[in-house]
Design a protein around this motif. Structure first.
Motif, PDB file in Angstrom:
ATOM      1  N   PRO A  50     -17.148  52.420  16.672  1.00 58.49           N
ATOM      2  CA  PRO A  50     -15.771  52.393  16.174  1.00 58.49           C
ATOM      3  C   PRO A  50     -15.618  51.391  15.031  1.00 58.49           C
ATOM      4  O   PRO A  50     -16.244  50.331  15.024  1.00 58.49           O
ATOM      5  CB  PRO A  50     -14.948  51.980  17.403  1.00 58.49           C
ATOM      6  N   LYS A  51     -14.782  51.747  14.067  1.00 63.73           N
ATOM      7  CA  LYS A  51     -14.558  50.884  12.909  1.00 63.73           C
ATOM      8  C   LYS A  51     -13.384  49.951  13.169  1.00 63.73           C
ATOM      9  O   LYS A  51     -12.454  50.278  13.905  1.00 63.73           O
ATOM     10  CB  LYS A  51     -14.274  51.721  11.657  1.00 63.73           C
ATOM     11  N   SER A  52     -13.432  48.815  12.504  1.00 61.77           N
ATOM     12  CA  SER A  52     -12.314  47.889  12.566  1.00 61.77           C
ATOM     13  C   SER A  52     -11.218  48.346  11.602  1.00 61.77           C
ATOM     14  O   SER A  52     -11.438  49.202  10.735  1.00 61.77           O
ATOM     15  CB  SER A  52     -12.764  46.475  12.200  1.00 61.77           C
ATOM     16  N   ALA A  53     -10.037  47.765  11.746  1.00 55.18           N
ATOM     17  CA  ALA A  53      -8.925  48.127  10.861  1.00 55.18           C
ATOM     18  C   ALA A  53      -9.236  47.754   9.418  1.00 55.18           C
ATOM     19  O   ALA A  53      -8.851  48.465   8.475  1.00 55.18           O
ATOM     20  CB  ALA A  53      -7.636  47.448  11.331  1.00 55.18           C
ATOM     21  N   SER A  55     -12.274  47.648   7.959  1.00 55.70           N
ATOM     22  CA  SER A  55     -13.220  48.625   7.414  1.00 55.70           C
ATOM     23  C   SER A  55     -12.533  49.946   7.107  1.00 55.70           C
ATOM     24  O   SER A  55     -12.821  50.596   6.090  1.00 55.70           O
ATOM     25  CB  SER A  55     -14.368  48.845   8.394  1.00 55.70           C
ATOM     26  N   GLN A  56     -11.608  50.339   7.962  1.00 52.96           N
ATOM     27  CA  GLN A  56     -10.876  51.584   7.718  1.00 52.96           C
ATOM     28  C   GLN A  56     -10.001  51.477   6.479  1.00 52.96           C
ATOM     29  O   GLN A  56      -9.835  52.452   5.738  1.00 52.96           O
ATOM     30  CB  GLN A  56     -10.028  51.927   8.941  1.00 52.96           C
ATOM     31  N   THR A  59     -12.242  51.915   3.547  1.00 57.91           N
ATOM     32  CA  THR A  59     -12.567  53.335   3.448  1.00 57.91           C
ATOM     33  C   THR A  59     -11.439  54.106   2.773  1.00 57.91           C
ATOM     34  O   THR A  59     -11.674  54.979   1.920  1.00 57.91           O
ATOM     35  CB  THR A  59     -12.833  53.909   4.844  1.00 57.91           C
ATOM     36  N   MET A  60     -10.211  53.774   3.143  1.00 60.53           N
ATOM     37  CA  MET A  60      -9.054  54.453   2.555  1.00 60.53           C
ATOM     38  C   MET A  60      -8.983  54.204   1.049  1.00 60.53           C
ATOM     39  O   MET A  60      -8.698  55.125   0.267  1.00 60.53           O
ATOM     40  CB  MET A  60      -7.773  53.969   3.241  1.00 60.53           C
ATOM     41  N   ARG A  63     -11.787  56.268  -0.703  1.00 62.98           N
ATOM     42  CA  ARG A  63     -11.482  57.698  -0.752  1.00 62.98           C
ATOM     43  C   ARG A  63     -10.315  57.987  -1.698  1.00 62.98           C
ATOM     44  O   ARG A  63     -10.289  59.033  -2.373  1.00 62.98           O
ATOM     45  CB  ARG A  63     -11.146  58.181   0.667  1.00 62.98           C
ATOM     46  N   ALA A 168     -17.960  49.448   3.666  1.00 65.87           N
ATOM     47  CA  ALA A 168     -16.862  50.212   4.263  1.00 65.87           C
ATOM     48  C   ALA A 168     -17.353  51.287   5.224  1.00 65.87           C
ATOM     49  O   ALA A 168     -16.765  51.504   6.285  1.00 65.87           O
ATOM     50  CB  ALA A 168     -16.008  50.842   3.159  1.00 65.87           C
ATOM     51  N   PHE A 169     -18.440  51.988   4.865  1.00 64.88           N
ATOM     52  CA  PHE A 169     -18.848  53.166   5.623  1.00 64.88           C
ATOM     53  C   PHE A 169     -20.004  52.916   6.590  1.00 64.88           C
ATOM     54  O   PHE A 169     -20.158  53.673   7.542  1.00 64.88           O
ATOM     55  CB  PHE A 169     -19.235  54.299   4.665  1.00 64.88           C
TER      56      PHE A 169
END
Length: 280
Positions: A50-53, A55-56, A59-60, A63, A168-169
């Motif tokens: 699971p990713k942390s907030a 890292s997410q 990622t956002m 993208r 990030a990924f």
């Protein structure tokens, strides 16, 4: 009598098997829970970390920037296609958008509606470019403040975008047994079509994280291009690949090597060492 008894026994067995398989045949919560429990008990099952907030959020941003780049490219291509119908043609590329502006100014006989629609495209391209530059600046600022990103950028071919993509990924590198596992997770290893004791290796599997894989291949191509611009030969290992294989094949091999080195750099918390061996 024996035949009737045998048929009755077979019918009873079939009904028992059907009753046993019924909970796992249909999609319901009970079948899902049973499947999850069964998977968790298997020793070789791979689980998603699971990713942390934070890292997410990275990622956002990555993208979102990719989406804006695609929109800008689509807008530029649409503009070139529309103006080509009026004989206004410019080379491909964002840098040639200004050439299209000059062509419109040099043809005052164009219909007013064409000029209006072209200006709409120009304004959209400028807006997208401004938003992309803003996100790129935020990415560079983050990489300047992140110790891991600064460490990754000591490797040739790894810039702020590639370093942030890895941060990030990629999951925690401790979940990979060695650098080869990380390269395989990225899809940088060849497919196997082996049978009868004969090993047959095909193209890269591409069964992995495409954002990091793409960034590493682009970085590898930039290293090869930089050596060509300077008129120098590459590292003996890479030069041997370039002498025997197409350039893209050599770039994928270099990306695989870079992935293994990245695993070693992160797990050992050290910068890039040019003379270090590839991680096992």
């Amino acid at each position: 009598d024996r035949g009737l008894q045998r048929r009755d026994d077979e019918t009873e067995i079939a009904e028992t098997v059907a009753t046993t398989l019924e909970p796992t045949r249909h999609k319901n919560d009970a079948a899902d829970a049973e499947a999850i429990t069964e998977a968790a008990l298997r020793p070789n099952m791979s689980f998603v970390v699971p990713k942390s907030a934070e890292s997410q959020a990275l990622t956002m941003m990555m993208r979102t920037r990719d989406q804006l780049l695609e929109q800008r490219t689509a807008t530029v291509n649409a503009l070139r296609g529309h103006l080509a119908e009026f004989g206004l043609i410019a080379p491909v590329g964002l840098k040639n958008v200004e050439r299209l502006r000059e062509l419109i100014d040099d043809h005052p006989d164009l219909p007013e509606l064409v000029v209006t629609m072209a200006n709409l495209h120009f304004n959209r391209i400028d807006q997208l470019s401004e938003e992309i530059d803003t996100l790129t600046g935020r990415m560079k600022n983050h990489c300047a403040d992140s110790p891991e990103a600064r460490r990754l950028q000591t490797m040739p071919g790894i810039g702020p975008v590639a370093a942030m993509a890895i941060e990030a990924f990629a999951p925690d590198m401790k979940f990979f047994k060695n650098g080869r596992d990380f390269a395989a997770w990225l899809g940088l290893v060849p497919k196997q079509h082996s049978t009868g004791g004969k090993t047959r290796l095909g193209q890269t599997s591409k069964m992995g994280q495409k954002d990091i894989r793409r960034a590493l291949i682009i970085g590898a191509m930039s290293c090869i291009a930089a050596a060509a611009r300077r008129g120098k030969r590459c590292h003996p290992w890479l030069q041997d690949k370039l002498d025997r294989k197409p350039k893209m094949v050599a770039a994928v091999a270099l990306a695989n090597r870079m992935a293994r080195q990245i695993w070693a750099m992160i797990t050992k918390e050290q910068g890039y060492q040019p003379k270090q061996e590839v991680a096992a």
